[in-house]
Structures are given as structure tokens and as C-alpha cells.
Design an enzyme around this catalytic site. Structure first.
Site, PDB file in Angstrom:
ATOM      1  N   GLU A  21      -9.981   7.240   4.931  1.00 61.08           N
ATOM      2  CA  GLU A  21      -8.872   6.692   5.705  1.00 61.08           C
ATOM      3  C   GLU A  21      -8.723   7.408   7.051  1.00 61.08           C
ATOM      4  O   GLU A  21      -9.699   7.727   7.713  1.00 61.08           O
ATOM      5  CB  GLU A  21      -7.591   6.696   4.867  1.00 61.08           C
ATOM      6  CG  GLU A  21      -7.734   5.853   3.605  1.00 61.08           C
ATOM      7  CD  GLU A  21      -6.434   5.585   2.899  1.00 61.08           C
ATOM      8  OE1 GLU A  21      -5.427   5.299   3.562  1.00 61.08           O
ATOM      9  OE2 GLU A  21      -6.417   5.639   1.653  1.00 61.08           O
ATOM     10  N   ASP A  31       0.868  -1.178   0.000  1.00 61.50           N
ATOM     11  CA  ASP A  31       0.000   0.000   0.000  1.00 61.50           C
ATOM     12  C   ASP A  31       0.902   1.225   0.000  1.00 61.50           C
ATOM     13  O   ASP A  31       2.074   1.169   0.368  1.00 61.50           O
ATOM     14  CB  ASP A  31      -0.921  -0.015   1.222  1.00 61.50           C
ATOM     15  CG  ASP A  31      -2.197   0.789   1.007  1.00 61.50           C
ATOM     16  OD1 ASP A  31      -2.254   1.575   0.042  1.00 61.50           O
ATOM     17  OD2 ASP A  31      -3.136   0.630   1.809  1.00 61.50           O
TER      18      ASP A  31
END
Length: 860
Positions: free
Chosen positions: A539, A338
């Protein structure tokens, strides 16, 4: 963690040896033996129980012809070509010429990144970029490689970066629908819209099982129930990739990614990128079930997670990535990182991380200019023996296996594929119809006093609230932009706001739809529909301190009460990425609908709320809570199966028309928050407290401080000894340009509690040279808000070279525009003049106002 069973060592070692031999087909027997020996040492050192993890029965089996091709490639490829396959840069950071020179195995567009840096890039622009990168990748004039690249994108609720695409409800809403067959249709439609722009690979599904709803990615989870997540994961993989026994990775399918491995939904306090301290058994029982479903269905890639497990970052956790996932569970696709997640591994930076490769990471996701040094360093580390060549071959074999299975070597180029350029497929009506159905089925009815719903459409209906005619708000994060912010309705062509969907049906029935965001009206309506909820986020920017809605700013509640005071029945439509404590709003509502984040097809709300022309309901409520609803803002972790389980509304709750409404109008509105329990917030006390970081900014220069001294044109920094070694920060402002020393976080931080607790910003300071002009203490928050206070007069009146303490009421900063629910920097020093000052012991101190604080000085 539990010690692993000794009986598992021999078969695991045998499997690891086999993997090493397969991956190392181009290396010497000595190197294979060395790698096998290293693996044996790892097995002996394991601190886990591999017996917990099953051998999966994969629906996609290895093809001997593909394996032979992989072996041929590995024999002919140079080390440089192999490492290039493992590098995934971002479209803002590379050109087609870079692709031609290096031959990257893949590339991505991050959330809010577009071709030509143009938010309104057309589908043709996306295709043009895909075609240019593809042609450059198969051009062997510079790098000698003709291996096609592949483009990965975050299509997490539709092709959400592309203007005009269908945006489906976010995962939390889909979980409430509990309809796997519908989910597969959504994934298939998404795949077609993605392929229309020439993209091969989707970073979905997210299969996090959320334990603490304060987490900013809660809406990316389908349910707190691992069973739903497991079933949905398989459905989405089948929709994106096709069934293994059907049109698997055909010309109307894309590569899927099950993410994030592992335990991202179970971090302590719901902290994004935080630490999961669950037992290994719980890691499997709760957090791994989405992988059981998605990988068995044939998902070809897994994304490593930012989080840690018992303090060890997953990007560098060999036990999880290799021993559990690849060896024990038998996953033969690739593991992608990621966004610079490898740089968070202990001992690593974004530019260098052999630990991640050795742990089992196959592709570095490396945005920004870090890709080039990472590429060069990885090559050097292989040559130096820090990374075994057999590990590189294993990674490249996995990447090639997926590319061959996906037919990337045989398919036409992106501009010439089946769906490329068929722009009518972007936001196609058949896709919007699927999304509209998903909206209808995701709505959960929490309250329906005196069966006020469904409403007669031929009524005079006031439609109020800041979410009523706001497609961006109803779509949430990951909607065109990463955070879903800075959008307007015009950015969603073909979409329908909740208001527009209501108005169309009300007008058709002969009623009157009155849009009034602030709830004002000239003629008394029969009923009001109030649409309100959370602002978009993604997020860690959505991490919260507790679950109280509009804490410290009850603007929606005020409007609800105003409407009720005028005798108007009120139906609340609540937009949110998680269950929230809304007791006061529930009390002020006659009906209350949890709409989650429905996406672009707002008319699905009208389909359920309004009666048809025959006076009957059109569609009943089908949605059931896939997340338990909290009975206090502090009940942040309440999940089905908990030993102590007392939510306001349980998992699976959801009224249908005709059901008796069970919620009263006198729910407790006492939050239960006791500011006496609030501890000081440490920002810098000898060292920076997580998540805070120190940045220096001077002119166009910006630098994250990781050493004990830095010098810029406008500012110098070094550590200083106050009470112990290097427990203070010293800054020299040179006066030749605006210079800033800023302590900030990667994400926004919810610090409303410190305003409620009458806190101060307190810090020790020492003036070495008085300011020649204004010197500011500043705080900033998301989307450009903030405020600063000039403390130069205080400093000018202070004794030189003497440590003193300064306390400032946090309300001073709130009055100047700081939103303490979205703090990005709690402390910075700013000046265009000359000054020399040292600071230490920076804290937010609860009840500090009672202890004495300066009044609010001049500010900007």
C-alpha cells in the site's frame, strides 16, 4: 465533471423508487414515500452522466425464493440486529463472546493478523477461531439472532496470511503472463486453501488500472491495459466463486470481492488514498473495466476505495456507490468498506459516519475498538432520522442475499466443511505446480546479449545478490505479514527460493551452484546470476517520489560492476513490484529478466533460465510487459495509448530465445532529475501539510491531535499565535517521563530528493523555558530506523521568548540512520526533562546547506 443528461432522470428515478420499495418492505408507506422523495432530490442534484455507465447482464440472477426469505428476515429483525449485520470488526478486537452478544454480520483478519495473535498459527488454529465465531453468531441466547457470520480475508496472491500456503506471483506478474485460463486455476486453488481454514470470503481481485507506477500498490494491478484487467477479473471471480452456470458458490468456492471502487489506480502522482481527477468517461473507460468483467461474472461484493474522485471520498460518494454501481449498473450484492475508510469521509470519524451509509456503504470495515461506538451511533442515527430505515433494510437485504446465495445458512459449520482441517491442501503440490507455471510465464526477458540465455546447467554458476536466497523478498508485500517484512525462509515451509530452484537443477546436471550474496568466490565461475530488487512493501508504504532503483544507494549496481570487472558474464534477475529506471543496471548486465514478485515457487525461474539435460531450453520466455518500461525515473506515467508515448521498452515487449537483443550497453545513466526544480517540503506552515499528522506520546498514552489543546501526564500542547492566529505549536515538557510530540504520516514517504538537494530541516522556534536535560529533534523511518539530535545546547544559548530560526543539515540525520526513502516522521521533539518551546514554519529547504546550517550536534 460533465453534467448528466436530463433524459436519464426519469428511468433512474423509477429504478431508485423500485429499489426503495424493495428495501423498505418492513416500513410504512409514508417512510417509503419519504425515502423515494429523498432519492429524487439526489437524482436532480447529480453532477454526472449516468448514460456513460452500462446496464450489466449479470450471470447470477435474483432467485424469488431467496428474495422471499430476505423479506421474512427483515420483517422479524430488530434495528440492533440489522445494524450488527453492517458491522465488520477485526479478530484482534473482538471475542466469541462479543460475537454472541452482538451478532456481527462479518469479521475479518487484517494483513498480518492471526488467530491468538500468533504469526505461526496452525491451520487448526484458524479453523478453531472460525468455528468459535460461527457458533457464537448462531447462538441466539443474547442477541436473539441465528444469522451466521462470515469471515473475510485478504488472500491476494494465495492464502497469504497462513504459514505454508502457496503464494502465487503478484498480479503484475500474472498480467505479464496474459493467460486467463491459468488465472482461473490460481483462483480456484486459492479458494480451496482458504476453505481449508474455514474462511468464507476473499477480498480479491484487485482490479486497479495503474496510471502512475510510483503508486505503492502498482504490483496489485494486472496491467495498464483495461482489457487485460477486465478479462482477468472475470477469470478470478469464476475461479473463486465458480461459474454462474456451474458450481456457483458450492462447497469448494468462496465469496469474491472486486476492489477498490473506484479509480484507485489513477490518483494524482500515484498517491495512495489520493485524489483521482479523471473525467467520468475516463473513469469508466479505464478504471471501471474490471468491474464490467468481475460483476457480470457474478462477484457478490465490491469494496469501496480509500481514494477520492474530484475531492470527494469514495466511501461517502452516493453518486458512485448507489447511483452508478447499484442503480445504473444493477449490482445487487453488497458494498463493504476498506479499513476505517468511512472515517475519512468529510464530517465523519471512525466511530460515526451516517454519510457513508446514506451514500450506499452496506458494511463498515471497522478495526480497532471503534466498532462499538460506531454500532451504537448508527443505531442512534437511524432512530434520529439521520439514516432512513429503508437504507438500513437495503443494506441488510444485500448482505442476506449474498449469505443465502453462498449457502451459509445450510452449509455445515466451518470445522465440518468439505476441506476444513485437510492440512495437506495448504501448499498442496498441485497448487505449487500451478504457481510454478505462473512464475515461468510471468518472467519477461528484457535483454539477452549474444544469446547468453539459456545457461548450461552443468556450468559453475555463481548465484549472488540479496534476493537470491530470500523467499520473503521474492514474495513481496502481503506475504504472511502485511508489509511482507520481518520474515525469514523458515516462515515459508514447502517454498523454494530462486537459489534453491537453481541449485537443484544445476546439481542434477553435474554443475556447481555457488551461493554468494556479496559476489565473492574462490574459483572463477563461468557465469553469475545476480538476484536483486525492491524490498517488500504494501500500500502507501511503497509510494515513491520517482522510479529510480536504489536511488542514493547503488549497492546492487556496485556488485554488478564488480562481477563484470572480473570478466564474469552476468544475468540479472530483477525482483520488483513495478517497472523501474534501471538503465545503469541494464548496462552492467549481459541478460536482464524482470521477475516481478514471483512468490514461493522460485524454481520456476530455473525452469526458464537453465537448459535441460539435452542442452536445449526447457521453457521459453512467454511473459510480455503489461506495464510500459520507463526511459527515465521521471517518466512515472507512461501508458499504452498515450498521445506522447516514448518508453524505454513498450507495452507488450518481451524477448524469446533466439530473438535479437535490442538494448545496448550504453543506455543513458543521467537521471534527468534537476534539484533546482525541487520545491521546499512543507511540514507545518500554519497548518499541517498533507499527509502529515501530529501525535502526542507520553508513557503509554498516545493521541492524534485534532484540537487546539491537549494535556497528558508528560506533555501539554496548545496552538499559539506567531504571525497570524494559531500558526504555531507550543509544547510543555513536564519532566516526569519521556514525552514526544511527533509529526508523522500513515505511510512511508520517499524524500531522497531532499538529501540529493543538500537540504536542511528549517523551523522557527521560541524558547519559553530552557531544557533541564536533553531535548531532541528526531526523525524516524520504516522498520525502526531513525536518528535524533540533541538541540538543548542551542536552546540554552537562545534568547528567551524570542522567535528564531534553526536549520540542520539533513545529512546529519542520514548519518545517524535515517533512510530518506522510507520516512515516517520528518520531525519530532523528544525529552525526558522539563522544557517549554514553541515551533512554527517547519520545512525541508533545498540547497539550505549553502545558506548556513548548524553542524551536527550530539545525537543518538
Amino acid at each position: 465533471m460533465i453534467k448528466h443528461l436530463h433524459t436519464t432522470k426519469l428511468p433512474i428515478l423509477s429504478m431508485l423508487t423500485g429499489l426503495a420499495l424493495l428495501a423498505g418492505c418492513s416500513n410504512s408507506e409514508a417512510e417509503k414515500s419519504s425515502y423515494t422523495s429523498d432519492l429524487a432530490k439526489e437524482v436532480n442534484a447529480l453532477d454526472g452522466n449516468l448514460a456513460i455507465w452500462p446496464k450489466l447482464n449479470y450471470q447470477v440472477e435474483k432467485d424469488p425464493k431467496i428474495e422471499a426469505k430476505i423479506a421474512h428476515f427483515l420483517e422479524s429483525m430488530t434495528l440492533e440486529q440489522k445494524v450488527a449485520q453492517m458491522i465488520q470488526p477485526e479478530i484482534r478486537d473482538i471475542t466469541a463472546d462479543d460475537m454472541r452478544q452482538y451478532g456481527f454480520g462479518s469479521y475479518l483478519n487484517g494483513g498480518g493478523s492471526f488467530p491468538n495473535a500468533n504469526k505461526h498459527a496452525t491451520p487448526q488454529d484458524w479453523i478453531a477461531l472460525a468455528e468459535a465465531m460461527y457458533q457464537a453468531s448462531i447462538d441466539d441466547s443474547l442477541d436473539g439472532s441465528r444469522i451466521p457470520t462470515m469471515w473475510g480475508t485478504d488472500a491476494v496472491h494465495g492464502h497469504n496470511n497462513v504459514i505454508g500456503a502457496t503464494l502465487f506471483p503478484h498480479n503484475i506478474g500474472l498480467g505479464a503472463a496474459n493467460n486467463p485460463a491459468l488465472i482461473e486455476k490460481i483462483a480456484a486453488a486459492t479458494a480451496i486453501e482458504v476453505m481449508t481454514t474455514g474462511i468464507d470470503w476473499v477480498f480479491a481481485p484487485t482490479v486497479a488500472v495503474v496510471r502512475d507506477d510510483r503508486w505503492g500498490r502498482t504490483y496489485e494491478g494486472y496491467s495498464e491495459d483495461p482489457e487485460i484487467v477486465r478479462e482477468y477479473s472475470a477469470a478470478i471471480v469464476n475461479g473463486l466463486q465458480g461459474h454462474a452456470n456451474g458450481d456457483f458458490l458450492s462447497d469448494k468456492r468462496v465469496i469474491s470481492t472486486v476492489k477498490h471502487f473506484l479509480g484507485d489506480g489513477g490518483t494524482v502522482d500515484g498517491d495512495d488514498q489520493g485524489d483521482n481527477i479523471d473525467s467520468e468517461q475516463a473513469l469508466f473507460d479505464i478504471h471501471a473495466q474490471g468491474y464490467i468483467g468481475g460483476l457480470a461474472a457474478g462477484s457478490q461484493s465490491v469494496m469501496a476505495s480509500f481514494n477520492s474522485w474530484h475531492g470527494k471520498k469514495n466511501h461517502g460518494n452516493k453518486y458512485l456507490l448507489t447511483d452508478v454501481l447499484k442503480t445504473q449498473m444493477g449490482f445487487d450484492g453488497f458494498v463493504v468498506g476498506d479499513w476505517n475508510g468511512h472515517g475519512q469521509v468529510a464530517g465523519c470519524t471512525n466511530e460515526s459516519c451516517p454519510q457513508a451509509v446514506n451514500a450506499g456503504l452496506d458494511i463498515f470495515m471497522v478495526p480497532t475498538g471503534a466498532w462499538k461506538p460506531l454500532y451504537e451511533n448508527t443505531i442512534a442515527q437511524v432512530n434520529a432520522g439521520e439514516i432512513a430505515m429503508s437504507r438500513i433494510d437495503d443494506a441488510v437485504a444485500r448482505i442476506l442475499r449474498v449469505k443465502l446465495r453462498a449457502g451459509l445458512f445450510d452449509k455445515p459449520s466451518p470445522a465440518n466443511r468439505q476441506f476444513s482441517g485437510k492440512t495437506q491442501l495448504i501448499g498442496a503440490q498441485e497448487h505449487r505446480a500451478i504457481a510454478r507455471q505462473a512464475v515461468r510465464e510471468s518472467l519477461v526477458l528484457l535483454k539477452n546479449k549474444q544469446n547468453i540465455l539459456p545457461l548450461a546447467a552443468n556450468s559453475r554458476i555463481l548465484i549472488a545478490g540479496d534476493g537470491a536466497d530470500n523467499i520473503g523478498k521474492q514474495s513481496g508485500g502481503w506475504s504472511i505479514t502485511w508489509q511482507g517484512t520481518n520474515n525469514e525462509n523458515a516462515d515459508f515451509p514447502g517454498a523454494t527460493s530462486i537459489y534453491a530452484g537453481l541449485k537443484a537443477q544445476i546439481d542434477a546436471a553435474g554443475g556447481e551452484a555457488i551461493l554468494s550474496i556479496d559476489g565473492s568466490f574462490e574459483q572463477q565461475p563461468d557465469v553469475a546470476i545476480m538476484v536483486f530488487g525492491e524490498e517488500p512493501y504494501a500500500e502507501g508504504h511503497g509510494d515513491r517520489d520517482n522510479l529510480e532503483f536504489e536511488r542514493n544507494n547503488k549497492k546492487s549496481l556496485a556488485l554488478l560492476k564488480t562481477l563484470k570487472s572480473k570478466g564474469i558474464p552476468v544475468v540479472s534477475v530483477f525482483i520488483s513490484g513495478r517497472p523501474m529506471w534501471v538503465n545503469a543496471e541494464l548496462n552492467a548486465s549481459d541478460a536482464f529478466v524482470a521477475a516481478w514478485l514471483p512468490g514461493t515457487e522460485g524454481q520456476g525461474v530455473a525452469d526458464v533460465l537453465l537448459r535441460g539435460s539435452d542442452g536445449r531450453s526447457q521453457y521459453d520466455f512467454k511473459g510480455k510487459l503489461s506495464f510500459s518500461w520507463p526511459n527515465s525515473p521521471l517518466q512515472t506515467s507512461v501508458n499504452k495509448g498515450d498521445k506522447e508515448y516514448s518508453p524505454l521498452l513498450p507495452y507488450g515487449f518481451g524477448l524469446t530465445y533466439g530473438d535479437t537483443s535490442t538494448l545496448s550497453d550504453d543506455l543513458s545513466e543521467d537521471s534527468g532529475v534537476d534539484i533546482a526544480d525541487l520545491a521546499p517540503l512543507g511540514i507545518f506552515n500554519g497548518s499541517l501539510t498533507n499527509p502529515w499528522r501530529l501525535f502526542l506520546k507520553s508513557g503509554e498514552q498516545q493521541h492524534q491531535v485534532v484540537s487546539n489543546s491537549v494535556a497528558f501526564a508528560g506533555i501539554e500542547y496548545r496552538t499559539e499565535d506567531k504571525d497570524i492566529q494559531e500558526d504555531a505549536l507550543s509544547f510543555v515538557f513536564k519532566g516526569n517521563e519521556l514525552a514526544i510530540a511527533e509529526i508523522n504520516s500513515n505511510f512511508t514517504e520517499d524524500k531522497v530528493a531532499y538529501i540529493e538537494a543538500n537540504s536542511t530541516l528549517s523551523f522557527d522556534y521560541k524558547v519559553k523555558s530552557t531544557p533541564s536535560s536533553a531535548l531532541y529533534i528526531a526523525m524516524t523511518c520504516e522498520q525502526g530506523c531513525g536518528g535524533r539530535i540533541d538541540i538543548s545546547q542551542v536552546l540554552n544559548n537562545s534568547a528567551l521568548n524570542t522567535w528564531q530560526t534553526l536549520s540542520i543539515d539533513l545529512q546529519c540525520f542520514a548519518d545517524k540512520g535515517v533512510d530518506f526513502a522510507r520516512v515516517t516522521s520528518p520531525f519530532s521533539l523528544q525529552s525526558e526533562g522539563q522544557a517549554e518551546i514553541s515551533v512554527a514554519n517547519i520545512n525541508f529547504v533545498p540547497e539550505g546547506v549553502k545558506q548556513g546550517a548548524i553542524t551536527c550536534p550530539a545525537s543518538e
